[in-house]
Structure formats: C-alpha cells, structure tokens
Motif scaffolding. Structure first.
Motif, PDB file in Angstrom:
ATOM      1  N   TYR A   1       0.822  -1.208   0.000  1.00 55.81           N
ATOM      2  CA  TYR A   1       0.000   0.000   0.000  1.00 55.81           C
ATOM      3  C   TYR A   1       0.862   1.267   0.000  1.00 55.81           C
ATOM      4  CZ  TYR A   1      -3.759  -3.190   1.260  1.00 55.81           C
ATOM      5  OH  TYR A   1      -4.658  -4.214   1.259  1.00 55.81           O
ATOM      6  N   HIS A   2       2.028   1.200   0.631  1.00 59.59           N
ATOM      7  CA  HIS A   2       2.867   2.386   0.778  1.00 59.59           C
ATOM      8  C   HIS A   2       4.095   2.387  -0.114  1.00 59.59           C
ATOM      9  CE1 HIS A   2       0.436   3.542   4.162  1.00 59.59           C
ATOM     10  NE2 HIS A   2       0.626   2.359   4.721  1.00 59.59           N
ATOM     11  N   VAL A   3       4.521   1.245  -0.598  1.00 61.10           N
ATOM     12  CA  VAL A   3       5.729   1.150  -1.415  1.00 61.10           C
ATOM     13  C   VAL A   3       5.333   0.951  -2.873  1.00 61.10           C
ATOM     14  CG1 VAL A   3       7.858  -0.148  -1.824  1.00 61.10           C
ATOM     15  CG2 VAL A   3       7.013   0.163   0.507  1.00 61.10           C
ATOM     16  N   LYS A   4       5.862   1.810  -3.742  1.00 65.47           N
ATOM     17  CA  LYS A   4       5.567   1.751  -5.170  1.00 65.47           C
ATOM     18  C   LYS A   4       6.862   1.909  -5.955  1.00 65.47           C
ATOM     19  CE  LYS A   4       1.034   3.877  -4.595  1.00 65.47           C
ATOM     20  NZ  LYS A   4       1.082   4.113  -3.178  1.00 65.47           N
ATOM     21  N   GLU A   5       6.828   1.474  -7.213  1.00 64.66           N
ATOM     22  CA  GLU A   5       7.936   1.701  -8.125  1.00 64.66           C
ATOM     23  C   GLU A   5       7.447   2.671  -9.188  1.00 64.66           C
ATOM     24  OE1 GLU A   5       9.379  -2.012  -9.652  1.00 64.66           O
ATOM     25  OE2 GLU A   5      10.067  -2.667  -7.671  1.00 64.66           O
ATOM     26  N   TYR A   6       8.299   3.623  -9.550  1.00 68.18           N
ATOM     27  CA  TYR A   6       7.947   4.668 -10.503  1.00 68.18           C
ATOM     28  C   TYR A   6       8.918   4.658 -11.677  1.00 68.18           C
ATOM     29  CZ  TYR A   6       5.538   6.538  -6.403  1.00 68.18           C
ATOM     30  OH  TYR A   6       4.740   6.689  -5.298  1.00 68.18           O
ATOM     31  N   LYS A   7       8.448   5.180 -12.826  1.00 69.51           N
ATOM     32  CA  LYS A   7       9.306   5.300 -14.003  1.00 69.51           C
ATOM     33  C   LYS A   7       8.947   6.584 -14.728  1.00 69.51           C
ATOM     34  CE  LYS A   7      10.874   2.547 -17.887  1.00 69.51           C
ATOM     35  NZ  LYS A   7      10.724   1.257 -18.558  1.00 69.51           N
TER      36      LYS A   7
END
Length: 90
Positions: free
Chosen positions: A32-38
C-alpha cells in the motif's frame, strides 16, 4: 562501476527532464505504501524508501521490493482465507 537498471536516455529526453522535470508514473504497487515509478521520458526508475522518500531503483531495491511484495501478498491471502472460513454470527 555503477549498476543501474535504467536505459540510457537520449539527449532530447534528458534536456526535457532537466527543463520541465520528470514525469513519473507508477509501474508497480509493491504494498500500500511502497511503489515503483518510471519517468515517461527518460525511463529513470525510482522506488519509495523506508522513510517515504524516492530513491534510485537498483537491483538491490528490486530484490527487496519483490520479497516485500511476496510477503504482503501472502499476508493478504491469509487474511482473506481467515475471514471466509470464520462462521458468521447473526
């Protein structure tokens, strides 16, 4: 030697990001709190760190995120099974 998962961006895309800033989109929601971005333009990859700040997505962080995702998914499955197996009291 720097290990990086990002592809080399061309000069126009680097220039665009330097002038207007990066345009990040979520590529993977680990928890819910950790995401990967590009970045859409220069393909720079980031992830959220334990303090909430964004850091470069290195192979070490990819491994950490995959383990974290596996733990989170199994916990969610356990919770889902437990709520289905408990009898309802009405």
């Amino acid at each position: 030697m720097k290990n990086s998962t990002q592809k080399k961006a061309s000069l126009p895309t680097k220039l665009y990001c330097n002038l207007f800033g990066h345009s990040y989109e979520v590529t993977k929601q680990v928890t819910y709190h950790v995401k990967e971005y590009k970045c859409k333009h220069c393909n720079r990859e980031l992830t959220t760190y334990s303090n909430g700040n964004l850091v470069e997505l290195t192979p070490k962080f990819k491994e950490i995120n995959s383990i974290l995702n596996r733990i989170h998914s199994s916990k969610q499955e356990r919770l889902k099974r437990r709520t289905y197996s408990e009898p309802s009291f009405q």
